[in-house]
Design a protein around this motif. Structure first.
Motif, short mmCIF file in Angstrom:
data_model
loop_
_atom_site.label_atom_id
_atom_site.label_comp_id
_atom_site.label_asym_id
_atom_site.label_seq_id
_atom_site.Cartn_x
_atom_site.Cartn_y
_atom_site.Cartn_z
N CYS A 79 0.95 -1.05 0.01
CA CYS A 79 -0.07 -0.11 -0.19
C CYS A 79 0.64 1.49 0.35
O CYS A 79 2.12 0.92 -0.13
CB CYS A 79 -0.98 -0.04 1.66
SG CYS A 79 -2.33 -1.18 1.01
N HIS A 80 -0.09 2.08 0.41
CA HIS A 80 1.41 3.72 0.11
C HIS A 80 1.88 3.69 1.18
O HIS A 80 3.13 4.57 1.42
CB HIS A 80 0.22 5.04 -0.38
CG HIS A 80 -0.41 5.14 0.99
ND1 HIS A 80 -2.00 4.51 1.94
CD2 HIS A 80 0.17 6.11 2.44
CE1 HIS A 80 -2.64 4.70 2.84
NE2 HIS A 80 -1.28 5.90 2.84
N HIS A 95 -1.25 -1.30 -4.19
CA HIS A 95 -2.41 -1.42 -4.13
C HIS A 95 -3.28 0.13 -3.81
O HIS A 95 -3.21 0.78 -2.88
CB HIS A 95 -3.02 -1.84 -2.60
CG HIS A 95 -4.22 -1.93 -2.39
ND1 HIS A 95 -5.20 -0.77 -1.52
CD2 HIS A 95 -5.39 -3.25 -2.54
CE1 HIS A 95 -5.85 -1.55 -1.25
NE2 HIS A 95 -6.56 -3.34 -1.26
N SER A 96 -2.81 1.22 -4.09
CA SER A 96 -3.23 2.63 -4.28
C SER A 96 -2.59 3.88 -6.26
O SER A 96 -2.27 3.16 -6.51
CB SER A 96 -1.47 3.24 -3.35
OG SER A 96 -0.58 3.19 -4.50
N VAL A 97 -4.20 4.08 -5.98
CA VAL A 97 -3.35 5.24 -7.39
C VAL A 97 -1.88 6.15 -7.13
O VAL A 97 -1.19 5.72 -7.88
CB VAL A 97 -4.40 5.92 -7.80
CG1 VAL A 97 -5.18 7.21 -6.64
CG2 VAL A 97 -4.63 6.40 -9.04
N GLY A 98 -2.23 6.88 -5.80
CA GLY A 98 -0.55 7.15 -5.58
C GLY A 98 0.53 6.64 -6.15
O GLY A 98 0.23 5.28 -5.07
N LEU A 157 -10.89 3.80 -7.19
CA LEU A 157 -11.13 4.26 -6.68
C LEU A 157 -11.39 5.93 -6.22
O LEU A 157 -11.47 6.68 -5.77
CB LEU A 157 -9.40 4.41 -5.39
CG LEU A 157 -8.19 5.07 -6.36
CD1 LEU A 157 -8.34 6.29 -6.35
CD2 LEU A 157 -7.56 4.36 -5.22
N ARG A 166 -2.66 14.17 -0.99
CA ARG A 166 -1.61 14.67 -0.11
C ARG A 166 -1.75 15.56 1.34
O ARG A 166 -1.62 15.84 0.27
CB ARG A 166 -0.36 13.59 -1.15
CG ARG A 166 -0.66 12.16 -2.33
CD ARG A 166 -0.09 10.78 -0.92
NE ARG A 166 0.02 9.76 -1.51
CZ ARG A 166 -1.12 8.99 -1.48
NH1 ARG A 166 -2.62 9.39 -1.48
NH2 ARG A 166 -1.28 7.91 -2.14
N HIS A 207 -7.37 9.59 6.15
CA HIS A 207 -6.95 9.30 5.26
C HIS A 207 -7.71 8.04 4.43
O HIS A 207 -6.97 6.24 4.40
CB HIS A 207 -4.93 8.65 5.04
CG HIS A 207 -4.52 8.03 3.84
ND1 HIS A 207 -3.51 9.21 3.33
CD2 HIS A 207 -5.48 7.97 2.37
CE1 HIS A 207 -3.20 8.56 1.99
NE2 HIS A 207 -4.38 8.25 1.28
N SER A 246 -10.28 6.30 0.16
CA SER A 246 -10.57 4.52 -0.57
C SER A 246 -11.46 3.81 -0.29
O SER A 246 -12.07 2.95 -0.41
CB SER A 246 -9.90 4.33 -1.50
OG SER A 246 -8.25 3.87 -1.23
N ARG A 262 -12.27 -1.24 -1.40
CA ARG A 262 -11.05 -2.07 -1.88
C ARG A 262 -11.15 -3.17 -2.62
O ARG A 262 -9.67 -3.88 -2.78
CB ARG A 262 -12.03 -2.51 0.31
CG ARG A 262 -11.25 -1.40 0.29
CD ARG A 262 -9.47 -0.79 0.31
NE ARG A 262 -9.39 0.69 1.57
CZ ARG A 262 -8.47 1.14 1.53
NH1 ARG A 262 -8.81 1.12 0.12
NH2 ARG A 262 -8.38 2.42 2.58
N MET A 271 -9.74 -2.34 -6.08
CA MET A 271 -7.39 -2.18 -5.41
C MET A 271 -7.34 -3.03 -6.32
O MET A 271 -6.41 -3.89 -6.63
CB MET A 271 -7.84 -1.77 -4.28
CG MET A 271 -8.54 0.25 -4.67
SD MET A 271 -8.53 1.00 -2.76
CE MET A 271 -6.69 1.82 -3.39
C1 8YV Z 1 -4.86 4.30 -0.36
C2 8YV Z 1 -4.53 6.68 -1.17
O1 8YV Z 1 -6.16 3.83 0.69
O2 8YV Z 1 -4.46 5.09 -3.53
C3 8YV Z 1 -3.65 5.91 -2.78
O3 8YV Z 1 -3.30 6.79 -3.48
O4 8YV Z 1 -3.96 6.98 -1.26
C4 8YV Z 1 -5.25 5.66 -0.33
O5 8YV Z 1 -6.68 6.03 -1.26
C5 8YV Z 1 -4.18 4.15 -0.56
O6 8YV Z 1 -3.03 4.39 -1.16
C6 8YV Z 1 -3.91 2.08 -0.30
O7 8YV Z 1 -2.29 1.50 -0.29
#
Ligand code: 8YV
Length: 319
Positions: free
Chosen positions: A53-54, A76-79, A102, A239, A286, A289, A295, A298
């Motif tokens: 994850c992030h 498992h994140s868009v960022g 998400l 962020r 935070h 999503s 979840r 993702m």
């Molecule tokens: C996620 C987020 O929960 O996807 C992203 O970039 O910031 C969040 O919504 C998180 O990153 C899960 O890893």
């Protein structure tokens, strides 16, 4: 052929874990806590792929110490600001993320922050919940009306556009700033500003929906906050690093900003203890999503990327 071994450091959704166990040898962390640099480095010698994850940081230093066994980091994140992508790529490691899935959940949370900040959700909930509500007046908890106000969106990617769609339901006038102007069908009637400063001047509500990069770090500093109209509301579901938190406290304290709604902080987990003094800072930890549907989506998107990689294809979300 033996199944690839993957490390999943965080507690992903049950459906994701079931599917992952069906198709891979899965190693889970004993506790649902952020994977440390030492754990990431140690596990890289035992696994072929990871779904972090992030909260797991792949800095250049960490990446430099990864074992060559690790071939894919299927986030498992868009960022992706937790990943040094050039460093990972130069080590031949494939990096993927989970865009699109998400978008709506995160835009919903931005909307919640905007409404909650504008309408005194923190103070209102507290006074009722604590049993201290012993007074009512037409002058009580008077907020800022969202309907019909101007909404400035910084970053008109998927989340920014989803927020704009939802905000149109509140008859908001949408303005945006983006590196490039969108095609008219994506703009949906929103007004483009080719500079951030021009957007700030018209933003009764300002929502940050852009990625965290070296250029956007500290973007909302004292000077920029001062450019917002008096009584504006700042929303950040992107962020924490986008906002100079000291400048934000000053803008709230001076009354220049009416309120802020924040889902992201410079320090996570934890947030900024200075913000707790202000009922007009509405905060969430935070969870942009964090819906059941998102979840699962993702987790499945991360697994789709892994599956493509192990079929010998370039994953759809490869960076
Ligand atoms: C996620 C987020 O929960 O996807 C992203 O970039 O910031 C969040 O919504 C998180 O990153 C899960 O890893």
């Amino acid at each position: 052929m033996s199944r690839p071994v993957i490390w999943i450091p965080r507690r992903l959704s049950d459906a994701t874990l079931d599917r992952a166990r069906r198709d891979y040898e899965v190693i889970l962390k004993d506790e649902d806590t952020a994977g440390t640099a030492d754990e990431i480095i140690a596990l890289s010698a035992k696994v072929d792929g990871m779904i972090p994850c992030h909260s797991e940081h792949f800095s250049a230093d960490v990446v430099g110490r990864l074992d060559p066994r690790l071939k894919i980091v299927a986030n498992h994140s868009v960022g992706l600001d937790h990943c040094d992508i050039p460093a990972l790529k130069s080590k031949g490691i494939t990096v993927t993320n989970t865009p699109d899935v998400l978008t709506d959940a995160t835009a919903e949370l931005a909307m919640l922050l905007m409404l909650g900040a504008a309408r005194h959700a923190v103070a209102g909930d507290r006074v009722v919940r604590s049993g201290a509500w012993d007074f009512w007046s037409p002058a009580f908890m008077v907020g800022k009306q969202v309907t019909g106000s101007r909404l400035g969106i910084v970053g008109m990617g998927g989340v920014g556009r989803a927020l704009a769609r939802k905000a149109r339901g509140l008859d908001m006038e949408i303005h945006y700033h983006n590196r490039t102007r969108l095609a008219p069908e994506l703009e949906g009637g929103a007004t483009y500003h080719d500079s951030l400063d021009s957007l700030l001047e018209v933003s009764d509500f300002l929502s940050l929906n852009c990625p965290a990069t070296a250029e956007s770090t500290g973007m909302m500093n004292a000077e920029r906050l001062a450019k917002l109209p008096a009584g504006a509301v700042l929303v950040n579901a992107a962020r924490g690093s986008l906002v100079d938190e000291t400048a934000l406290v000053e803008a709230i304290e001076s009354g220049h900003l009416a309120a802020a709604g924040l889902d992201c902080f410079v320090t996570e987990p934890g947030g900024n203890p200075d913000f707790a003094r202000f009922d007009n800072i509405f905060m969430m930890p935070h969870v942009g999503s964090a819906t059941v549907k998102t979840r699962d989506a993702m987790g499945f998107r991360a697994l789709d990327n892994l599956d493509a990689f192990y079929r010998g294809e370039t994953p759809g979300d490869a960076q």
